[in-house]
Write an enzyme that holds these catalytic residues in place. Structure first.
Site, mmCIF file in Angstrom:
data_model
loop_
_atom_site.group_PDB
_atom_site.id
_atom_site.type_symbol
_atom_site.label_atom_id
_atom_site.label_comp_id
_atom_site.label_asym_id
_atom_site.label_seq_id
_atom_site.Cartn_x
_atom_site.Cartn_y
_atom_site.Cartn_z
ATOM 1 N N TYR A 110 -7.796 -11.914 11.037
ATOM 2 C CA TYR A 110 -6.303 -11.430 10.611
ATOM 3 C C TYR A 110 -5.480 -12.505 11.582
ATOM 4 O O TYR A 110 -4.211 -12.930 11.002
ATOM 5 C CB TYR A 110 -6.303 -10.355 10.202
ATOM 6 C CG TYR A 110 -5.734 -9.044 11.726
ATOM 7 C CD1 TYR A 110 -5.259 -9.713 12.289
ATOM 8 C CD2 TYR A 110 -6.879 -8.943 11.880
ATOM 9 C CE1 TYR A 110 -5.138 -8.884 13.740
ATOM 10 C CE2 TYR A 110 -6.971 -8.101 13.376
ATOM 11 C CZ TYR A 110 -6.147 -7.868 13.576
ATOM 12 O OH TYR A 110 -6.304 -7.512 14.286
ATOM 13 N N GLY A 144 -3.732 -15.670 10.426
ATOM 14 C CA GLY A 144 -3.196 -16.279 9.243
ATOM 15 C C GLY A 144 -1.434 -15.386 9.402
ATOM 16 O O GLY A 144 -0.482 -15.329 8.930
ATOM 17 N N HIS A 145 -1.576 -14.540 10.558
ATOM 18 C CA HIS A 145 -0.311 -13.556 10.432
ATOM 19 C C HIS A 145 -0.288 -13.042 12.001
ATOM 20 O O HIS A 145 -0.429 -12.749 12.246
ATOM 21 C CB HIS A 145 -1.611 -12.518 10.642
ATOM 22 C CG HIS A 145 0.119 -10.834 9.667
ATOM 23 N ND1 HIS A 145 0.575 -9.887 11.284
ATOM 24 C CD2 HIS A 145 0.582 -11.054 8.813
ATOM 25 C CE1 HIS A 145 1.164 -9.380 10.391
ATOM 26 N NE2 HIS A 145 1.054 -9.913 9.643
ATOM 27 N N PHE A 146 0.466 -14.001 12.273
ATOM 28 C CA PHE A 146 0.648 -15.425 12.064
ATOM 29 C C PHE A 146 0.877 -16.558 12.686
ATOM 30 O O PHE A 146 0.571 -16.880 14.344
ATOM 31 C CB PHE A 146 2.712 -15.523 11.898
ATOM 32 C CG PHE A 146 3.454 -14.426 11.123
ATOM 33 C CD1 PHE A 146 3.709 -14.737 10.133
ATOM 34 C CD2 PHE A 146 3.547 -12.915 11.869
ATOM 35 C CE1 PHE A 146 3.993 -13.366 9.039
ATOM 36 C CE2 PHE A 146 4.354 -12.051 10.835
ATOM 37 C CZ PHE A 146 4.303 -12.367 10.008
ATOM 38 N N VAL A 159 0.202 -11.434 15.415
ATOM 39 C CA VAL A 159 0.761 -10.180 15.641
ATOM 40 C C VAL A 159 0.151 -9.118 14.636
ATOM 41 O O VAL A 159 -0.184 -9.414 13.829
ATOM 42 C CB VAL A 159 2.506 -10.092 14.410
ATOM 43 C CG1 VAL A 159 2.860 -8.330 14.355
ATOM 44 C CG2 VAL A 159 3.296 -10.081 15.264
#
Length: 140
Positions: A44, A47-49, A54
């Site tokens: 994840y 894309g986060h971030f 985070v």
């Protein structure tokens, strides 16, 4: 202590959705403490971030729910069953969780009636609350 292999014998989650590394303490049907070592390799974070990784809050809640599922499904009467979300109440996010953090996940069952249970859930990093919530589990 339970490691990934033993955890996967209790709950159906597999990579990339298995969000707990170990169960450090367990009293079946009552209480559990799990651990998640947060790594830059988590899918994840792409894309986060990308500029400031985070851990998504929803995944912290899911990690707590997985500990709660281990607590409930470790009871002999629920062996081989699946624990589902019934509700998420009073969720509060207090701190970012970033790569390198060790997320300690604690769930204490505060109410049980048949196959339904409510757990007080708290995730902490270095003694500081990252998220807290009340989670309702339904065993199916």
């Amino acid at each position: 202590m339970m490691k990934a292999k033993e955890i996967m014998e209790v709950i159906p989650h597999r990579q990339p959705m298995l969000l707990i590394d170990t169960i450090e303490e367990l009293t079946p049907g009552e209480h559990g403490i799990g651990k998640k070592c947060v790594s830059y390799n988590e899918p994840y974070f792409a894309g986060h971030f990308p500029q400031e990784p985070v851990m998504p809050g929803v995944l912290m809640i899911e990690a707590l729910a997985q500990v709660g599922a281990v607590v409930m499904l470790s009871c002999p009467e629920y062996k081989g069953k699946t624990a589902y979300f019934g509700a998420i109440n009073q969720a509060k996010f207090k701190r970012k969780v970033v790569p390198g953090d060790v997320l300690m996940l604690e769930v204490e069952m505060i109410k049980k009636k048949g196959p339904i249970g409510i757990g007080k859930a708290v995730a902490m990093v270095e003694g500081e609350v990252a998220v807290s919530a009340e989670l309702t589990f339904a065993i199916g």
